[in-house]
Design a protein around this motif. Structure first.
Motif, PDB file in Angstrom:
ATOM      1  N   ASP A 114       5.687  -3.147  -7.442  1.00  0.00           N
ATOM      2  CA  ASP A 114       6.198  -1.783  -7.339  1.00  0.00           C
ATOM      3  C   ASP A 114       6.333  -1.208  -8.741  1.00  0.00           C
ATOM      4  O   ASP A 114       6.539  -1.956  -9.713  1.00  0.00           O
ATOM      5  N   ASN A 115       6.181   0.114  -8.844  1.00  0.00           N
ATOM      6  CA  ASN A 115       6.375   0.823 -10.116  1.00  0.00           C
ATOM      7  C   ASN A 115       5.572   0.193 -11.253  1.00  0.00           C
ATOM      8  O   ASN A 115       6.031   0.121 -12.400  1.00  0.00           O
ATOM      9  N   GLY A 116       4.372  -0.290 -10.931  1.00  0.00           N
ATOM     10  CA  GLY A 116       3.486  -0.851 -11.947  1.00  0.00           C
ATOM     11  C   GLY A 116       3.809  -2.263 -12.375  1.00  0.00           C
ATOM     12  O   GLY A 116       3.121  -2.818 -13.225  1.00  0.00           O
ATOM     13  N   VAL A 117       4.850  -2.877 -11.796  1.00  0.00           N
ATOM     14  CA  VAL A 117       5.245  -4.234 -12.169  1.00  0.00           C
ATOM     15  C   VAL A 117       4.399  -5.242 -11.394  1.00  0.00           C
ATOM     16  O   VAL A 117       4.251  -5.138 -10.169  1.00  0.00           O
ATOM     17  N   ARG A 118       3.863  -6.219 -12.104  1.00  0.00           N
ATOM     18  CA  ARG A 118       3.035  -7.262 -11.494  1.00  0.00           C
ATOM     19  C   ARG A 118       3.883  -8.448 -11.045  1.00  0.00           C
ATOM     20  O   ARG A 118       4.969  -8.695 -11.575  1.00  0.00           O
ATOM     21  N   ASP A 119       3.368  -9.182 -10.074  1.00  0.00           N
ATOM     22  CA  ASP A 119       4.098 -10.327  -9.528  1.00  0.00           C
ATOM     23  C   ASP A 119       4.170 -11.473 -10.521  1.00  0.00           C
ATOM     24  O   ASP A 119       3.385 -11.553 -11.469  1.00  0.00           O
ATOM     25  N   TYR A 338      -4.286  -7.331  -0.099  1.00  0.00           N
ATOM     26  CA  TYR A 338      -2.869  -7.509  -0.406  1.00  0.00           C
ATOM     27  C   TYR A 338      -2.592  -7.440  -1.911  1.00  0.00           C
ATOM     28  O   TYR A 338      -3.167  -8.184  -2.704  1.00  0.00           O
ATOM     29  N   GLY A 339      -1.720  -6.506  -2.279  1.00  0.00           N
ATOM     30  CA  GLY A 339      -1.314  -6.355  -3.672  1.00  0.00           C
ATOM     31  C   GLY A 339      -2.376  -5.791  -4.581  1.00  0.00           C
ATOM     32  O   GLY A 339      -2.159  -5.646  -5.787  1.00  0.00           O
ATOM     33  N   LEU A 340      -3.557  -5.452  -4.002  1.00  0.00           N
ATOM     34  CA  LEU A 340      -4.692  -5.015  -4.807  1.00  0.00           C
ATOM     35  C   LEU A 340      -5.199  -3.640  -4.416  1.00  0.00           C
ATOM     36  O   LEU A 340      -6.132  -3.135  -5.045  1.00  0.00           O
ATOM     37  N   SER A 341      -4.631  -3.030  -3.369  1.00  0.00           N
ATOM     38  CA  SER A 341      -5.141  -1.744  -2.896  1.00  0.00           C
ATOM     39  C   SER A 341      -4.006  -0.737  -2.788  1.00  0.00           C
ATOM     40  O   SER A 341      -2.821  -1.089  -2.761  1.00  0.00           O
ATOM     41  N   GLU A 342      -4.390   0.520  -2.714  1.00  0.00           N
ATOM     42  CA  GLU A 342      -3.417   1.615  -2.643  1.00  0.00           C
ATOM     43  C   GLU A 342      -2.705   1.625  -1.293  1.00  0.00           C
ATOM     44  O   GLU A 342      -3.320   1.400  -0.248  1.00  0.00           O
ATOM     45  N   LEU A 343      -1.410   1.919  -1.333  1.00  0.00           N
ATOM     46  CA  LEU A 343      -0.623   2.082  -0.121  1.00  0.00           C
ATOM     47  C   LEU A 343      -0.157   3.523  -0.019  1.00  0.00           C
ATOM     48  O   LEU A 343       0.093   4.185  -1.027  1.00  0.00           O
ATOM     49  N   GLN A 344      -0.047   4.002   1.218  1.00  0.00           N
ATOM     50  CA  GLN A 344       0.450   5.345   1.463  1.00  0.00           C
ATOM     51  C   GLN A 344       1.927   5.268   1.832  1.00  0.00           C
ATOM     52  O   GLN A 344       2.292   4.619   2.802  1.00  0.00           O
ATOM     53  N   ARG A 345       2.771   5.927   1.034  1.00  0.00           N
ATOM     54  CA  ARG A 345       4.210   5.897   1.309  1.00  0.00           C
ATOM     55  C   ARG A 345       4.542   6.832   2.468  1.00  0.00           C
ATOM     56  O   ARG A 345       4.162   8.002   2.465  1.00  0.00           O
ATOM     57  N   ARG A 346       5.248   6.301   3.482  1.00  0.00           N
ATOM     58  CA  ARG A 346       5.635   7.098   4.640  1.00  0.00           C
ATOM     59  C   ARG A 346       7.068   7.601   4.533  1.00  0.00           C
ATOM     60  O   ARG A 346       7.391   8.681   5.011  1.00  0.00           O
ATOM     61  N   ASP A 347       7.951   6.799   3.941  1.00  0.00           N
ATOM     62  CA  ASP A 347       9.338   7.203   3.720  1.00  0.00           C
ATOM     63  C   ASP A 347       9.906   6.314   2.625  1.00  0.00           C
ATOM     64  O   ASP A 347       9.147   5.662   1.903  1.00  0.00           O
ATOM     65  N   ASP A 348      11.220   6.252   2.502  1.00  0.00           N
ATOM     66  CA  ASP A 348      11.822   5.467   1.434  1.00  0.00           C
ATOM     67  C   ASP A 348      11.638   3.961   1.622  1.00  0.00           C
ATOM     68  O   ASP A 348      11.865   3.177   0.694  1.00  0.00           O
ATOM     69  N   VAL A 349      11.253   3.550   2.821  1.00  0.00           N
ATOM     70  CA  VAL A 349      11.163   2.126   3.136  1.00  0.00           C
ATOM     71  C   VAL A 349       9.733   1.676   3.380  1.00  0.00           C
ATOM     72  O   VAL A 349       9.308   0.630   2.896  1.00  0.00           O
ATOM     73  N   VAL A 350       8.971   2.451   4.144  1.00  0.00           N
ATOM     74  CA  VAL A 350       7.681   2.007   4.676  1.00  0.00           C
ATOM     75  C   VAL A 350       6.511   2.561   3.882  1.00  0.00           C
ATOM     76  O   VAL A 350       6.451   3.752   3.581  1.00  0.00           O
ATOM     77  N   VAL A 358      -6.641  -1.164  11.982  1.00  0.00           N
ATOM     78  CA  VAL A 358      -5.270  -1.536  12.341  1.00  0.00           C
ATOM     79  C   VAL A 358      -4.332  -1.039  11.246  1.00  0.00           C
ATOM     80  O   VAL A 358      -4.573  -1.266  10.062  1.00  0.00           O
ATOM     81  N   VAL A 359      -3.249  -0.359  11.650  1.00  0.00           N
ATOM     82  CA  VAL A 359      -2.259   0.114  10.677  1.00  0.00           C
ATOM     83  C   VAL A 359      -1.374  -1.061  10.284  1.00  0.00           C
ATOM     84  O   VAL A 359      -0.766  -1.724  11.127  1.00  0.00           O
ATOM     85  N   LEU A 360      -1.318  -1.325   8.980  1.00  0.00           N
ATOM     86  CA  LEU A 360      -0.506  -2.417   8.439  1.00  0.00           C
ATOM     87  C   LEU A 360       0.606  -1.825   7.596  1.00  0.00           C
ATOM     88  O   LEU A 360       0.364  -0.979   6.749  1.00  0.00           O
ATOM     89  N   LYS A 361       1.837  -2.291   7.832  1.00  0.00           N
ATOM     90  CA  LYS A 361       3.000  -1.742   7.137  1.00  0.00           C
ATOM     91  C   LYS A 361       3.534  -2.736   6.104  1.00  0.00           C
ATOM     92  O   LYS A 361       3.495  -3.948   6.305  1.00  0.00           O
ATOM     93  N   HIS A 362       4.048  -2.176   5.013  1.00  0.00           N
ATOM     94  CA  HIS A 362       4.769  -2.931   3.991  1.00  0.00           C
ATOM     95  C   HIS A 362       6.140  -2.279   3.838  1.00  0.00           C
ATOM     96  O   HIS A 362       6.294  -1.070   4.038  1.00  0.00           O
ATOM     97  N   TYR A 363       7.131  -3.080   3.448  1.00  0.00           N
ATOM     98  CA  TYR A 363       8.513  -2.595   3.469  1.00  0.00           C
ATOM     99  C   TYR A 363       9.168  -2.832   2.116  1.00  0.00           C
ATOM    100  O   TYR A 363       9.233  -3.944   1.622  1.00  0.00           O
ATOM    101  N   ASN A 364       9.670  -1.755   1.514  1.00  0.00           N
ATOM    102  CA  ASN A 364      10.400  -1.860   0.258  1.00  0.00           C
ATOM    103  C   ASN A 364      11.879  -2.059   0.535  1.00  0.00           C
ATOM    104  O   ASN A 364      12.390  -1.622   1.549  1.00  0.00           O
TER     105      ASN A 364
END
Length: 364
Positions: A114-119, A338-350, A358-364
């Protein structure tokens, strides 16, 4: 374990369990030794069914290995990280983007958190036959033991759980087992995984203390050998993040995407994440040992509509049956993204992405 004389291995000393008061997740614990008989599986099946339907998580004890055997496997687990030179690791790097496969090493700082920080996560993935890939020199004396471990995970842990999940859908016991044959083409892994603390407090703050953001697993069943660093959290049914307890010589078992798709949404792919440990464990690495079970490559991830249970409660599909990916297609798409492609932010969490329709969700 094979033989009576085993090669020596440096001892890995895990940190002590946390003494801090944290919000623990509560989900069922089963005695897997009962699953050796049809009567025992019938008794446990409703517990396994309800756990995977409600929480997607399950604690397991009495899985067949002693504490001493488990401790040795954790000693071996540290070797790919502590005993292998960096140049050799690079030579054995997994073809993650090229082949959609994790076989071999996944290096630190490959993924964006997140925010440009790498794992700060390194892992080493052993394809379940063990002997069909090249391994680090330091690990080669232990390959017979690791083959024994993959067989134990597959036949003595995974298969009983799959049988009980089939019973929970009122299907023949071998329904899921037949989709996970050990000898079939596929990418089921034994994975050793090491989490390192972020290098600066600034990075820790930028990711809000999250080391691996909320996600679901690719495959059908994940087997995590419990370890004492308190960092794994699940999203509980009420939407709150809660910590997973350490069970000495126990297992934490969860369902993944493939199981959710095969079960028509009846069993839930568990949303989980890894966060910074409590203060009394801070600064320590977190060493994990996993068995990630993925159906055979040619299995099409469509609901098992013949299930009497699904016929009663209905089926929830992630896509139309004709568009459903095979296990191989889904595994490759998720591994590459995973961790290598752009994600679309839906709200503050998803955050979301679309893979193979298939729609795949990630959760902050």
């Amino acid at each position: 374990m094979p033989g009576t004389t085993l090669p020596p291995v440096p001892h890995y000393e895990p940190p002590s369990v946390t003494k801090e008061d944290v919000d623990w997740a509560e989900f069922p614990l089963i005695d897997l030794s009962k699953a050796k008989t049809p009567e025992g599986r019938a008794e446990l099946a409703p517990v396994v069914r309800d756990a995977m339907r409600t929480h997607g998580f399950l604690y397991v004890v009495n899985h067949g290995l002693t504490q001493a055997q488990t401790d040795r496997y954790f000693d071996i687990a540290d070797m790919p990280f502590a005993q292998v030179p960096e140049e050799e690791k690079k030579q054995l790097a997994g073809k993650i983007v090229e082949n959609g496969s994790y076989r071999g090493y996944k290096a630190r700082r490959l993924w964006t958190i997140d925010n440009g920080v790498r794992d700060e996560i390194e892992h080493y993935n052993l394809h379940r036959p063990i002997f069909q890939q090249q391994h680090p020199k330091a690990l080669q004396p232990f390959l017979p033991e690791l083959r024994s471990l993959t067989e134990h995970n597959h036949y003595n842990v995974l298969f009983p759980i799959l049988r009980m999940l089939a019973l929970g859908l009122e299907l023949p016991e071998e329904t899921f087992v037949n989709l996970h044959r050990f000898e079939d083409e596929g990418e089921t892994y034994l994975r050793y995984m090491k989490y390192f603390p972020y290098q600066t407090e600034t990075d820790e703050a930028r990711v809000k203390n999250v080391w691996l953001k909320g996600h679901t697993d690719i495959g059908s069943i994940t087997i995590l050998w419990s370890q004492p660093v308190t960092a794994l959290q699940i999203m509980s049914p009420d939407g709150k993040w809660r910590y997973v307890k350490h069970i000495p010589n126990g297992l934490v078992v969860n369902a993944g995407d493939s199981m959710e798709m095969l079960s028509g949404g009846f069993y839930k792919a568990t949303i989980h994440r890894v966060v910074q440990p409590p203060t009394d464990q801070r600064g320590r690495t977190r060493l994990g040992m996993f068995y990630f079970a993925i159906p055979s490559d040619d299995v099409k991830l469509v609901p098992l509509a013949e299930s009497p249970v699904l016929q009663r409660v209905g089926i929830t599909r992630k896509c139309a049956d004709e568009d459903a990916p095979t296990a191989r297609e889904w595994r490759m798409a998720r591994t590459r993204a995973y961790g290598l492609s752009e994600l679309q932010r839906r709200d503050d969490v998803v955050e979301e992405q679309v893979l193979n329709g298939v729609v795949l969700k990630h959760y902050n």
